[in-house]
Scaffold this active site. Structure first.
Site, PDB file in Angstrom:
ATOM      1  N   VAL A 207     -83.378  52.695  19.796  1.00 45.64           N
ATOM      2  CA  VAL A 207     -84.217  53.248  20.762  1.00 45.64           C
ATOM      3  C   VAL A 207     -84.220  52.599  22.697  1.00 45.64           C
ATOM      4  O   VAL A 207     -84.748  53.174  23.440  1.00 45.64           O
ATOM      5  CB  VAL A 207     -85.260  54.310  20.755  1.00 45.64           C
ATOM      6  CG1 VAL A 207     -84.797  55.136  19.305  1.00 45.64           C
ATOM      7  CG2 VAL A 207     -86.720  53.361  19.862  1.00 45.64           C
ATOM      8  N   LYS A 209     -85.044  48.149  24.154  1.00 46.37           N
ATOM      9  CA  LYS A 209     -84.585  46.600  24.958  1.00 46.37           C
ATOM     10  C   LYS A 209     -86.066  46.335  25.185  1.00 46.37           C
ATOM     11  O   LYS A 209     -85.885  46.883  26.695  1.00 46.37           O
ATOM     12  CB  LYS A 209     -83.252  46.471  24.835  1.00 46.37           C
ATOM     13  CG  LYS A 209     -83.248  44.569  23.923  1.00 46.37           C
ATOM     14  CD  LYS A 209     -82.000  44.319  24.224  1.00 46.37           C
ATOM     15  CE  LYS A 209     -81.284  43.119  23.984  1.00 46.37           C
ATOM     16  NZ  LYS A 209     -81.286  42.720  22.791  1.00 46.37           N
ATOM     17  N   GLY A 210     -86.511  45.838  24.624  1.00 49.95           N
ATOM     18  CA  GLY A 210     -88.033  44.623  25.909  1.00 49.95           C
ATOM     19  C   GLY A 210     -87.365  43.658  26.206  1.00 49.95           C
ATOM     20  O   GLY A 210     -86.180  42.831  26.045  1.00 49.95           O
ATOM     21  N   TYR A 212     -88.411  40.845  25.079  1.00 50.43           N
ATOM     22  CA  TYR A 212     -88.600  39.717  23.992  1.00 50.43           C
ATOM     23  C   TYR A 212     -88.345  40.735  22.840  1.00 50.43           C
ATOM     24  O   TYR A 212     -88.431  40.506  21.210  1.00 50.43           O
ATOM     25  CB  TYR A 212     -89.873  40.193  23.485  1.00 50.43           C
ATOM     26  CG  TYR A 212     -90.811  38.723  25.311  1.00 50.43           C
ATOM     27  CD1 TYR A 212     -89.862  37.607  24.779  1.00 50.43           C
ATOM     28  CD2 TYR A 212     -91.368  39.722  26.176  1.00 50.43           C
ATOM     29  CE1 TYR A 212     -90.872  36.454  25.987  1.00 50.43           C
ATOM     30  CE2 TYR A 212     -91.900  38.441  27.120  1.00 50.43           C
ATOM     31  CZ  TYR A 212     -91.303  37.260  27.272  1.00 50.43           C
ATOM     32  OH  TYR A 212     -91.610  36.453  28.231  1.00 50.43           O
ATOM     33  N   GLY A 213     -88.056  41.611  22.181  1.00 44.34           N
ATOM     34  CA  GLY A 213     -87.329  42.099  21.369  1.00 44.34           C
ATOM     35  C   GLY A 213     -86.777  44.177  21.084  1.00 44.34           C
ATOM     36  O   GLY A 213     -86.404  44.452  22.748  1.00 44.34           O
ATOM     37  N   GLU A 214     -86.584  44.286  20.033  1.00 42.68           N
ATOM     38  CA  GLU A 214     -86.235  45.678  19.499  1.00 42.68           C
ATOM     39  C   GLU A 214     -86.882  46.224  19.275  1.00 42.68           C
ATOM     40  O   GLU A 214     -87.859  45.907  18.679  1.00 42.68           O
ATOM     41  CB  GLU A 214     -84.504  45.478  19.525  1.00 42.68           C
ATOM     42  CG  GLU A 214     -83.755  44.843  20.174  1.00 42.68           C
ATOM     43  CD  GLU A 214     -81.867  45.135  18.781  1.00 42.68           C
ATOM     44  OE1 GLU A 214     -81.907  45.161  18.051  1.00 42.68           O
ATOM     45  OE2 GLU A 214     -81.174  44.032  19.601  1.00 42.68           O
ATOM     46  N   VAL A 215     -86.598  47.465  19.981  1.00 37.44           N
ATOM     47  CA  VAL A 215     -87.815  48.734  18.990  1.00 37.44           C
ATOM     48  C   VAL A 215     -86.741  50.258  18.526  1.00 37.44           C
ATOM     49  O   VAL A 215     -85.471  50.300  19.047  1.00 37.44           O
ATOM     50  CB  VAL A 215     -88.283  49.366  19.934  1.00 37.44           C
ATOM     51  CG1 VAL A 215     -89.656  51.226  19.360  1.00 37.44           C
ATOM     52  CG2 VAL A 215     -89.601  48.600  20.734  1.00 37.44           C
ATOM     53  N   LYS A 228     -91.169  47.723  16.264  1.00 33.01           N
ATOM     54  CA  LYS A 228     -90.606  46.958  16.731  1.00 33.01           C
ATOM     55  C   LYS A 228     -90.063  45.690  16.586  1.00 33.01           C
ATOM     56  O   LYS A 228     -90.778  44.873  15.349  1.00 33.01           O
ATOM     57  CB  LYS A 228     -91.740  46.480  18.117  1.00 33.01           C
ATOM     58  CG  LYS A 228     -91.542  45.663  18.717  1.00 33.01           C
ATOM     59  CD  LYS A 228     -92.786  45.638  20.021  1.00 33.01           C
ATOM     60  CE  LYS A 228     -92.790  45.278  21.438  1.00 33.01           C
ATOM     61  NZ  LYS A 228     -93.341  45.171  22.296  1.00 33.01           N
ATOM     62  N   ASP A 329    -101.045  43.374  30.223  1.00 31.01           N
ATOM     63  CA  ASP A 329     -99.496  43.695  30.665  1.00 31.01           C
ATOM     64  C   ASP A 329     -99.523  45.379  31.010  1.00 31.01           C
ATOM     65  O   ASP A 329     -97.912  46.661  30.291  1.00 31.01           O
ATOM     66  CB  ASP A 329     -98.407  43.192  29.168  1.00 31.01           C
ATOM     67  CG  ASP A 329     -97.325  43.112  30.091  1.00 31.01           C
ATOM     68  OD1 ASP A 329     -96.675  43.073  31.383  1.00 31.01           O
ATOM     69  OD2 ASP A 329     -96.356  43.268  28.779  1.00 31.01           O
TER      70      ASP A 329
END
Ligand code: ADP
Ligand code: MG
Length: 502
Positions: A207, A209-210, A212-215, A228, A329
């Site tokens: 759902v 992509k940030g 530093y990774g994927e959710v 995450k 953040d």
């Protein structure tokens, strides 16, 4: 919602405890196999992957839905066994997932192929747990507990708690989290239960992509959860978030609910997962792209996010207490919108903690920095007092003002509204550099432009005034999160009773 994950829509199986490299019996990446593909992301009725999957998912409307597809990711987690662990299935021959039909069932106690090894690990841990229970609740309580567990096939020790939970009602996760089996100090379950839960989650769809990774949306016993998956270069964020959720009691309506954290080490790679509540609206950033807001909804989002921030910032004393936490953040992507249209704050990977009593400032060891676009002037010109906890709260308030600005632009007043834009969209490029931001925020001392139409509205002008007070160049002059929360609540009330404003 961002949907640019590398392998969108893959269905994948995570095995319960008991999976070993030894029982795989096949190479991690065999030849491609053709599978039946029936899920929202299928391009064709068939797909090609390393194995085929079927996952049973409970959709938002409560209906059970079977998703079929191909698995490719994280091969070590779906090796070599047609499985009926529960609610998922994975197999390796062509179209082997075609006729498989799953029914929702409670977790059967998984086998213990690690045998002695597992006993070796669990033995001392369980003994320790038993001692704790004995000490805390007394022998009588302990015996009753043993009796209950005996009827529930408790080979796995802690995982019998999951079985216990599965007997009640619809939401097993809810029951599990509400039951008396959460860890003493933190927001989470005991570590062994976290691990068991994590390894019973099937990934359904990617759902987001940030940086530093994927959710992923995952499924646990048919309930949606968010998973995450941290990239290895952001392991410090995983450590930090895991540490905070496991040591601080952070259950609050407006803080993302934590379920479990898990680290698996297979071959030479480490996988870091954080499992939390799943919110189908996605982030506030996603939400604001998609829709405009009536003033009432705008204030609902703003008040709830402010409640989350105020709860983070405040130190609470006593046994159910918590240290003060600054987020570091804060941005609309790190605020999620729940189905009741309240916000909750996510991503504690950079957070710092402080306790007045010990005057201990816990900064963590994360080399990551906040998002440049949201950085306060004192961060950009590197004048922030890094040894002073209050400084971090002040930078959160700066960023919160920017989030309010994003909400305000999408609020309809007299039929007028602006498109979604990120803060400083008109003065810095996409993905601005530190220097770009520094020039705008520190040298030119700019703050985001506020549309005139907002100042003319009695309620929205109150919101505008608050933003300005979040953006004072002098950090200590900015509003506190508590003040923001209270003022927003007042504004929200005045919307319900418009006369109060005149
Ligand atoms: P970033 O904050 O850098 O955007 P994240 O990895 O935190 O990256 O999240 C990426 C995206 O995944 C979010 O913007 C949001 O769309 C989605 N997301 C994150 N957590 C959840 C969740 N618990 N429920 C639903 N969607 C989520
Ligand atoms: Mg995030």
């Amino acid at each position: 919602m961002t949907l640019d994950c590398s392998r969108k829509g893959l269905l994948m199986l995570l095995m319960a405890l008991g999976l070993t490299q030894g029982d795989s019996g096949r190479p991690s990446r065999g030849p491609l196999v053709t599978c039946t593909c029936e899920n929202p992301h299928c391009w064709r009725p068939i797909c090609q992957g390393a194995w085929c999957t079927v996952v049973l998912v409970r959709e938002e409307d409560g209906q059970l839905q079977q998703y079929r597809g191909c698995g490719n990711l994280h091969p070590e987690l779906c090796q070599g066994r047609p499985t009926d662990v529960f609610n998922h299935y994975c197999c390796y021959s062509p179209l082997c997932n075609h006729n498989v039909s799953l029914t929702l069932q409670a977790t059967p106690a998984p086998p213990l192929p690690w045998g002695d090894q597992l006993a070796l690990i669990l033995g001392p841990l369980l003994a320790f747990l038993v001692l704790l229970v004995l000490g805390a609740l007394g022998l009588w309580h302990f015996r009753r507990r043993q009796e209950k567990q005996r009827g529930l096939h408790s080979d796995l020790g802690e995982s019998s708690l999951i079985l216990k939970a599965s007997e009640h009602g619809d939401s097993m996760l809810g029951d599990l989290m509400d039951s008396d089996c959460t860890t003493g100090s933190g927001s989470g379950l005991p570590f062994l239960v976290q691990r068991t839960v994590a390894r019973q989650v099937a990934l359904v769809e990617c759902v987001g992509k940030g940086r530093y990774g994927e959710v992923w949306r995952g499924s646990w016993h048919g309930e949606s959860v968010a998973v995450k998956i941290f990239s290895s270069r952001d392991e410090q964020s995983w450590f930090r978030e895991t540490e905070i959720y496991n040591t601080v009691l952070l259950r609050h309506d407006n803080i993302l609910g934590f379920i479990a954290s898990d680290m698996t080490s297979r071959n030479s790679s480490t996988q870091l997962w954080l499992i939390t509540h799943y919110h189908e609206h996605g982030s506030l950033y996603d939400f604001l792209q998609r829709r405009t807001l009536e003033p009432q909804l705008a204030l609902r989002l703003a008040v709830s996010a402010a409640c989350g921030l105020a709860h983070l910032h405040v130190e609470i004393f006593g046994t159910q207490g918590k240290p003060a936490i600054a987020h570091r953040d804060l941005k609309s992507r790190n605020v999620l919108v729940k189905s009741n249209l309240q916000c909750c704050i996510a991503d504690l990977g950079l957070a710092v903690m402080h306790s007045q009593g010990s005057d201990y400032l816990d900064i963590g060891h994360n080399p990551r920095v906040g998002t440049k676009r949201y950085m306060a002037p004192e961060v950009l010109d590197e004048k922030i007092r890094t040894d002073c906890f209050e400084s971090y709260k002040w930078t959160d308030v700066w960023a919160f003002g920017l989030v309010l600005w994003e909400i305000a632009r999408r609020t309809i007043i007299n039929g007028m509204v602006e498109d979604y834009r990120p803060p400083f969209y008109d003065v810095v490029p996409n993905d601005p550099s530190f220097e770009d931001m520094k020039k705008v925020v520190c040298v030119d001392q700019q703050t985001p432009t506020i549309p005139n139409r907002l100042a003319a509205d009695p309620v929205l002008s109150g919101l505008v005034q608050m933003m300005r007070e979040c953006w004072y160049p002098n950090p200590s002059a900015r509003l506190t999160a508590l003040r923001i929360k209270k003022t927003l609540q007042k504004l929200s009330h005045s919307l319900e009773k418009p006369k109060a404003l005149y």
